[in-house]
Design a protein around this motif. Structure first.
Motif, mmCIF file in Angstrom:
data_model
loop_
_atom_site.group_PDB
_atom_site.id
_atom_site.type_symbol
_atom_site.label_atom_id
_atom_site.label_comp_id
_atom_site.label_asym_id
_atom_site.label_seq_id
_atom_site.Cartn_x
_atom_site.Cartn_y
_atom_site.Cartn_z
ATOM 1 N N ALA A 1 -16.172 109.842 -34.772
ATOM 2 C CA ALA A 1 -15.336 109.872 -33.568
ATOM 3 C C ALA A 1 -15.961 110.653 -32.421
ATOM 4 O O ALA A 1 -16.764 111.562 -32.631
ATOM 5 N N ILE A 2 -15.522 110.275 -31.223
ATOM 6 C CA ILE A 2 -15.708 111.133 -30.060
ATOM 7 C C ILE A 2 -14.322 111.635 -29.683
ATOM 8 O O ILE A 2 -13.320 110.974 -29.937
ATOM 9 N N ARG A 3 -14.280 112.815 -29.128
ATOM 10 C CA ARG A 3 -13.022 113.393 -28.642
ATOM 11 C C ARG A 3 -13.225 113.716 -27.173
ATOM 12 O O ARG A 3 -14.259 114.255 -26.772
ATOM 13 N N LEU A 4 -12.255 113.376 -26.357
ATOM 14 C CA LEU A 4 -12.311 113.607 -24.925
ATOM 15 C C LEU A 4 -11.423 114.783 -24.591
ATOM 16 O O LEU A 4 -10.222 114.750 -24.851
ATOM 17 N N GLY A 5 -12.006 115.830 -24.037
ATOM 18 C CA GLY A 5 -11.217 117.016 -23.753
ATOM 19 C C GLY A 5 -11.912 117.925 -22.773
ATOM 20 O O GLY A 5 -12.767 117.493 -21.993
ATOM 21 N N THR A 6 -11.556 119.187 -22.848
ATOM 22 C CA THR A 6 -12.151 120.184 -21.962
ATOM 23 C C THR A 6 -12.584 121.392 -22.776
ATOM 24 O O THR A 6 -12.039 121.677 -23.833
ATOM 25 N N THR A 7 -13.573 122.091 -22.228
ATOM 26 C CA THR A 7 -13.991 123.355 -22.829
ATOM 27 C C THR A 7 -12.955 124.411 -22.457
ATOM 28 O O THR A 7 -12.029 124.147 -21.685
ATOM 29 N N ARG A 8 -13.121 125.607 -22.954
ATOM 30 C CA ARG A 8 -12.165 126.680 -22.656
ATOM 31 C C ARG A 8 -12.051 126.970 -21.169
ATOM 32 O O ARG A 8 -11.014 127.383 -20.687
ATOM 33 N N ASP A 9 -13.139 126.722 -20.430
ATOM 34 C CA ASP A 9 -13.079 126.978 -18.982
ATOM 35 C C ASP A 9 -12.623 125.755 -18.181
ATOM 36 O O ASP A 9 -12.646 125.763 -16.957
ATOM 37 N N GLY A 10 -12.213 124.687 -18.871
ATOM 38 C CA GLY A 10 -11.664 123.519 -18.197
ATOM 39 C C GLY A 10 -12.666 122.442 -17.831
ATOM 40 O O GLY A 10 -12.320 121.469 -17.175
ATOM 41 N N THR A 11 -13.915 122.582 -18.263
ATOM 42 C CA THR A 11 -14.935 121.578 -17.980
ATOM 43 C C THR A 11 -14.696 120.348 -18.847
ATOM 44 O O THR A 11 -14.554 120.470 -20.063
ATOM 45 N N PRO A 12 -14.668 119.152 -18.252
ATOM 46 C CA PRO A 12 -14.520 117.954 -19.076
ATOM 47 C C PRO A 12 -15.719 117.815 -20.017
ATOM 48 O O PRO A 12 -16.846 118.144 -19.647
ATOM 49 N N ALA A 13 -15.435 117.307 -21.214
ATOM 50 C CA ALA A 13 -16.495 117.211 -22.218
ATOM 51 C C ALA A 13 -16.216 116.075 -23.193
ATOM 52 O O ALA A 13 -15.072 115.672 -23.398
ATOM 53 N N VAL A 14 -17.302 115.586 -23.779
ATOM 54 C CA VAL A 14 -17.235 114.639 -24.885
ATOM 55 C C VAL A 14 -17.660 115.410 -26.124
ATOM 56 O O VAL A 14 -18.786 115.894 -26.203
ATOM 57 N N PHE A 15 -16.731 115.550 -27.064
ATOM 58 C CA PHE A 15 -16.981 116.289 -28.295
ATOM 59 C C PHE A 15 -17.330 115.326 -29.417
ATOM 60 O O PHE A 15 -16.783 114.225 -29.501
ATOM 61 N N GLU B 1 -26.699 108.156 -20.279
ATOM 62 C CA GLU B 1 -26.796 109.202 -21.296
ATOM 63 C C GLU B 1 -25.556 109.213 -22.190
ATOM 64 O O GLU B 1 -25.651 109.347 -23.415
ATOM 65 N N LEU B 2 -24.376 109.059 -21.575
ATOM 66 C CA LEU B 2 -23.142 109.024 -22.361
ATOM 67 C C LEU B 2 -23.078 107.761 -23.206
ATOM 68 O O LEU B 2 -22.645 107.798 -24.352
ATOM 69 N N ARG B 3 -23.526 106.648 -22.659
ATOM 70 C CA ARG B 3 -23.559 105.390 -23.408
ATOM 71 C C ARG B 3 -24.403 105.570 -24.674
ATOM 72 O O ARG B 3 -24.015 105.160 -25.760
ATOM 73 N N SER B 4 -25.559 106.207 -24.539
ATOM 74 C CA SER B 4 -26.433 106.436 -25.685
ATOM 75 C C SER B 4 -25.753 107.319 -26.729
ATOM 76 O O SER B 4 -25.781 107.021 -27.929
ATOM 77 N N LEU B 5 -25.137 108.400 -26.287
ATOM 78 C CA LEU B 5 -24.436 109.290 -27.219
ATOM 79 C C LEU B 5 -23.303 108.556 -27.930
ATOM 80 O O LEU B 5 -23.149 108.669 -29.147
ATOM 81 N N ILE B 6 -22.520 107.809 -27.188
ATOM 82 C CA ILE B 6 -21.387 107.093 -27.776
ATOM 83 C C ILE B 6 -21.879 106.056 -28.781
ATOM 84 O O ILE B 6 -21.343 105.953 -29.889
ATOM 85 N N GLU B 7 -22.914 105.322 -28.422
ATOM 86 C CA GLU B 7 -23.455 104.303 -29.338
ATOM 87 C C GLU B 7 -23.961 104.961 -30.620
ATOM 88 O O GLU B 7 -23.697 104.486 -31.725
ATOM 89 N N ARG B 8 -24.674 106.067 -30.494
ATOM 90 C CA ARG B 8 -25.187 106.758 -31.684
ATOM 91 C C ARG B 8 -24.040 107.324 -32.519
ATOM 92 O O ARG B 8 -24.117 107.343 -33.751
ATOM 93 N N LEU C 1 -15.999 103.515 -20.894
ATOM 94 C CA LEU C 1 -17.365 103.344 -21.384
ATOM 95 C C LEU C 1 -17.371 103.212 -22.909
ATOM 96 O O LEU C 1 -18.083 102.381 -23.470
ATOM 97 N N ALA C 2 -16.555 104.007 -23.589
ATOM 98 C CA ALA C 2 -16.482 103.946 -25.053
ATOM 99 C C ALA C 2 -16.023 102.565 -25.523
ATOM 100 O O ALA C 2 -16.578 102.011 -26.481
ATOM 101 N N PHE C 3 -15.029 101.992 -24.855
ATOM 102 C CA PHE C 3 -14.570 100.661 -25.244
ATOM 103 C C PHE C 3 -15.649 99.615 -24.966
ATOM 104 O O PHE C 3 -15.833 98.682 -25.755
ATOM 105 N N GLU D 1 -6.149 116.141 -28.480
ATOM 106 C CA GLU D 1 -6.939 115.492 -27.431
ATOM 107 C C GLU D 1 -7.252 114.045 -27.804
ATOM 108 O O GLU D 1 -7.371 113.715 -28.989
ATOM 109 N N PRO D 2 -7.405 113.179 -26.795
ATOM 110 C CA PRO D 2 -7.715 111.774 -27.055
ATOM 111 C C PRO D 2 -9.011 111.629 -27.847
ATOM 112 O O PRO D 2 -10.018 112.270 -27.539
ATOM 113 N N SER D 3 -8.964 110.780 -28.864
ATOM 114 C CA SER D 3 -10.116 110.550 -29.728
ATOM 115 C C SER D 3 -10.249 109.059 -29.986
ATOM 116 O O SER D 3 -9.267 108.331 -30.012
#
Length: 136
Positions: free
Chosen positions: A68-82, A120-127, A33-35, A55-57
């Motif tokens: 940048a956006i960073r693709l990773g996980t929270t401490r409990d292992g939940t996938p997240a966009v940072f 929603e992710l598309r909007s965040l990434i674009e912004r 989606l980011a690309f 982590e991938p950025s």
């Protein structure tokens, strides 16, 4: 017809290989989606893909366009966009997409199952990829 994704740099591919399979699949979908979003922002000059905090950025190639956006996980292992916590990006996202889960002012949590919240992710990434353009 969609543009094929570029091959991951070796260190990024290794980071993806370290994620559990389900997490890697979700984050790979966000990467794609980011690309796609970056292809719609000619001012960015494409994306630079690298590791940040192990982590991938992804960030626009051209300086002073976005951050940048960073693709990773929270401490409990939940996938997240940072995103950079010193920006208004998460506050902006919360204002328009309160049904998503967030971690402070630094991440949007990606649901483990069900459809990816693509719009929603598309909007965040674009912004994120146009942050500096929008601030001027």
């Amino acid at each position: 017809m969609s543009t094929p994704l570029p091959a991951m740099p070796e260190e990024v591919a290794a980071a993806f290989a370290d994620f559990p399979d389900q997490v890697a699949e979700r984050l790979a979908a966000v990467r794609a989606l980011a690309f796609a979003v970056a292809a719609e922002i000619p001012e960015g000059g494409g994306l630079r893909e690298y590791l940040a905090w192990g982590e991938p950025s992804l960030r626009p190639v051209r300086e002073r366009v976005g951050t940048a956006i960073r693709l990773g996980t929270t401490r409990d292992g939940t996938p997240a966009v940072f995103v950079h916590c010193g920006t208004p990006l998460i506050a902006e996202s919360r204002a328009t997409t309160s049904h998503l889960s967030y971690e402070g002012n630094r991440a949007v949590l990606i649901p483990d199952d069900g459809p990816l919240p693509e719009a929603e992710l598309r909007s965040l990434i674009e912004r994120t990829f146009t942050l500096h353009l929008r601030q001027h």
